[in-house]
Design a protein around this motif. Sequence first.
Motif, PDB file in Angstrom:
ATOM      1  N   THR A   2       0.836  -1.183   0.000  1.00 46.87           N
ATOM      2  CA  THR A   2       0.000   0.000   0.000  1.00 46.87           C
ATOM      3  C   THR A   2       0.879   1.245   0.000  1.00 46.87           C
ATOM      4  O   THR A   2       1.904   1.277   0.652  1.00 46.87           O
ATOM      5  N   ASP A   3       0.473   2.254  -0.729  1.00 44.37           N
ATOM      6  CA  ASP A   3       1.158   3.540  -0.622  1.00 44.37           C
ATOM      7  C   ASP A   3       0.108   4.638  -0.568  1.00 44.37           C
ATOM      8  O   ASP A   3      -1.075   4.389  -0.688  1.00 44.37           O
ATOM      9  N   ALA A   4       0.586   5.853  -0.348  1.00 49.74           N
ATOM     10  CA  ALA A   4      -0.322   6.977  -0.104  1.00 49.74           C
ATOM     11  C   ALA A   4      -1.216   7.287  -1.300  1.00 49.74           C
ATOM     12  O   ALA A   4      -2.288   7.858  -1.141  1.00 49.74           O
ATOM     13  N   SER A   5      -0.806   6.890  -2.504  1.00 51.40           N
ATOM     14  CA  SER A   5      -1.587   7.242  -3.691  1.00 51.40           C
ATOM     15  C   SER A   5      -2.707   6.247  -3.979  1.00 51.40           C
ATOM     16  O   SER A   5      -3.560   6.517  -4.807  1.00 51.40           O
ATOM     17  N   SER A   6      -2.710   5.101  -3.331  1.00 53.10           N
ATOM     18  CA  SER A   6      -3.753   4.113  -3.574  1.00 53.10           C
ATOM     19  C   SER A   6      -4.771   4.137  -2.440  1.00 53.10           C
ATOM     20  O   SER A   6      -4.610   4.834  -1.458  1.00 53.10           O
ATOM     21  N   ASN A   7      -5.803   3.350  -2.608  1.00 52.37           N
ATOM     22  CA  ASN A   7      -6.833   3.255  -1.585  1.00 52.37           C
ATOM     23  C   ASN A   7      -6.291   2.373  -0.459  1.00 52.37           C
ATOM     24  O   ASN A   7      -6.055   1.194  -0.669  1.00 52.37           O
ATOM     25  N   PRO A   8      -6.079   2.928   0.745  1.00 49.71           N
ATOM     26  CA  PRO A   8      -5.456   2.129   1.799  1.00 49.71           C
ATOM     27  C   PRO A   8      -6.381   1.025   2.312  1.00 49.71           C
ATOM     28  O   PRO A   8      -7.600   1.183   2.335  1.00 49.71           O
ATOM     29  N   SER A   9      -5.765  -0.074   2.705  1.00 49.19           N
ATOM     30  CA  SER A   9      -6.522  -1.178   3.295  1.00 49.19           C
ATOM     31  C   SER A   9      -6.998  -0.772   4.689  1.00 49.19           C
ATOM     32  O   SER A   9      -6.452   0.159   5.296  1.00 49.19           O
ATOM     33  N   PRO A  10      -7.999  -1.464   5.222  1.00 49.85           N
ATOM     34  CA  PRO A  10      -8.428  -1.177   6.597  1.00 49.85           C
ATOM     35  C   PRO A  10      -7.287  -1.329   7.606  1.00 49.85           C
ATOM     36  O   PRO A  10      -7.182  -0.536   8.540  1.00 49.85           O
ATOM     37  N   LEU A  11      -6.408  -2.330   7.407  1.00 51.08           N
ATOM     38  CA  LEU A  11      -5.281  -2.505   8.314  1.00 51.08           C
ATOM     39  C   LEU A  11      -4.317  -1.333   8.212  1.00 51.08           C
ATOM     40  O   LEU A  11      -3.837  -0.819   9.229  1.00 51.08           O
ATOM     41  N   TYR A  12      -4.038  -0.873   6.994  1.00 49.16           N
ATOM     42  CA  TYR A  12      -3.155   0.278   6.803  1.00 49.16           C
ATOM     43  C   TYR A  12      -3.723   1.482   7.545  1.00 49.16           C
ATOM     44  O   TYR A  12      -3.006   2.175   8.267  1.00 49.16           O
ATOM     45  N   ALA A  13      -5.013   1.734   7.375  1.00 48.27           N
ATOM     46  CA  ALA A  13      -5.654   2.878   8.032  1.00 48.27           C
ATOM     47  C   ALA A  13      -5.569   2.745   9.554  1.00 48.27           C
ATOM     48  O   ALA A  13      -5.310   3.728  10.262  1.00 48.27           O
ATOM     49  N   LYS A  14      -5.776   1.538  10.065  1.00 46.43           N
ATOM     50  CA  LYS A  14      -5.696   1.289  11.512  1.00 46.43           C
ATOM     51  C   LYS A  14      -4.285   1.567  12.017  1.00 46.43           C
ATOM     52  O   LYS A  14      -4.088   2.257  13.020  1.00 46.43           O
ATOM     53  N   LEU A  15      -3.283   1.016  11.318  1.00 45.63           N
ATOM     54  CA  LEU A  15      -1.890   1.211  11.723  1.00 45.63           C
ATOM     55  C   LEU A  15      -1.476   2.680  11.620  1.00 45.63           C
ATOM     56  O   LEU A  15      -0.751   3.182  12.482  1.00 45.63           O
ATOM     57  N   LEU A  16      -1.939   3.359  10.583  1.00 42.74           N
ATOM     58  CA  LEU A  16      -1.635   4.776  10.431  1.00 42.74           C
ATOM     59  C   LEU A  16      -2.149   5.549  11.641  1.00 42.74           C
ATOM     60  O   LEU A  16      -1.470   6.418  12.183  1.00 42.74           O
ATOM     61  N   ALA A  49       4.908  -1.841   8.492  1.00 44.57           N
ATOM     62  CA  ALA A  49       4.141  -2.417   9.602  1.00 44.57           C
ATOM     63  C   ALA A  49       3.013  -3.304   9.085  1.00 44.57           C
ATOM     64  O   ALA A  49       2.749  -4.378   9.633  1.00 44.57           O
ATOM     65  N   GLU A  50       2.371  -2.871   8.012  1.00 44.55           N
ATOM     66  CA  GLU A  50       1.290  -3.659   7.414  1.00 44.55           C
ATOM     67  C   GLU A  50       1.821  -5.004   6.905  1.00 44.55           C
ATOM     68  O   GLU A  50       1.208  -6.056   7.133  1.00 44.55           O
ATOM     69  N   ALA A  51       2.966  -4.979   6.222  1.00 45.76           N
ATOM     70  CA  ALA A  51       3.556  -6.222   5.708  1.00 45.76           C
ATOM     71  C   ALA A  51       3.942  -7.154   6.853  1.00 45.76           C
ATOM     72  O   ALA A  51       3.726  -8.373   6.775  1.00 45.76           O
ATOM     73  N   VAL A  52       4.489  -6.599   7.924  1.00 45.56           N
ATOM     74  CA  VAL A  52       4.857  -7.408   9.087  1.00 45.56           C
ATOM     75  C   VAL A  52       3.597  -8.002   9.730  1.00 45.56           C
ATOM     76  O   VAL A  52       3.545  -9.195  10.032  1.00 45.56           O
ATOM     77  N   ALA A  53       2.576  -7.182   9.904  1.00 45.60           N
ATOM     78  CA  ALA A  53       1.327  -7.649  10.523  1.00 45.60           C
ATOM     79  C   ALA A  53       0.652  -8.733   9.684  1.00 45.60           C
ATOM     80  O   ALA A  53       0.072  -9.677  10.229  1.00 45.60           O
ATOM     81  N   ASN A  54       0.761  -8.613   8.356  1.00 46.50           N
ATOM     82  CA  ASN A  54       0.153  -9.593   7.451  1.00 46.50           C
ATOM     83  C   ASN A  54       1.041 -10.816   7.223  1.00 46.50           C
ATOM     84  O   ASN A  54       0.683 -11.694   6.442  1.00 46.50           O
ATOM     85  N   VAL A  60       8.851  -8.713   3.217  1.00 48.71           N
ATOM     86  CA  VAL A  60       9.755  -8.433   4.338  1.00 48.71           C
ATOM     87  C   VAL A  60      11.154  -8.952   4.018  1.00 48.71           C
ATOM     88  O   VAL A  60      12.149  -8.258   4.264  1.00 48.71           O
ATOM     89  N   ALA A  61      11.256 -10.137   3.439  1.00 52.00           N
ATOM     90  CA  ALA A  61      12.559 -10.698   3.067  1.00 52.00           C
ATOM     91  C   ALA A  61      13.266  -9.821   2.033  1.00 52.00           C
ATOM     92  O   ALA A  61      14.487  -9.630   2.106  1.00 52.00           O
ATOM     93  N   ALA A  89       6.951   5.589  15.442  1.00 54.02           N
ATOM     94  CA  ALA A  89       6.854   4.154  15.664  1.00 54.02           C
ATOM     95  C   ALA A  89       5.419   3.687  15.550  1.00 54.02           C
ATOM     96  O   ALA A  89       4.476   4.446  15.784  1.00 54.02           O
ATOM     97  N   VAL A  90       5.295   2.418  15.197  1.00 55.28           N
ATOM     98  CA  VAL A  90       3.995   1.754  15.163  1.00 55.28           C
ATOM     99  C   VAL A  90       4.225   0.315  15.623  1.00 55.28           C
ATOM    100  O   VAL A  90       5.213  -0.316  15.257  1.00 55.28           O
ATOM    101  N   VAL A  91       3.318  -0.166  16.454  1.00 55.60           N
ATOM    102  CA  VAL A  91       3.443  -1.505  17.025  1.00 55.60           C
ATOM    103  C   VAL A  91       2.690  -2.519  16.168  1.00 55.60           C
ATOM    104  O   VAL A  91       1.526  -2.303  15.822  1.00 55.60           O
TER     105      VAL A  91
END
Length: 102
Positions: A2-16, A49-54, A60-61, A89-91
């Motif tokens: 996800t990046d700022a120019s696309s429609n963010p996922s619900p998880l991205y929005a939550k983490l943001l 953070a989204e990639a780690v959470a998912n 990540v690699a 930071a984001v947890v």
Amino acid sequence: MTDASSNPSPLYAKLLGETAQIGWPELERFFAQGKLIWVKSDLDLVSVAEAVANDDTTQVAQWLSSGLIERMQAETAADLSARDPELWAVVTSPWVCVQERN
């Protein structure tokens, strides 16, 4: 990814919404536990953070192998402690993704 120019996922929005400015002293205990992921400024902190959470192990690699993210090293921690720069930071339990804003 996800990046700022696309429609963010619900998880991205939550983490943001959970991303916050933080000082190094508040992060030291997570460093001591080996739970800090250092994110280079080239990347979007929340996307990492989204990639780690998912559990997106492929993405990540790729970031790990290219040096864009890493488990925080002692040298980086010492530098941050000495300078106390603006950090964000984001947890994504058990990890804490950290990035310095320039």
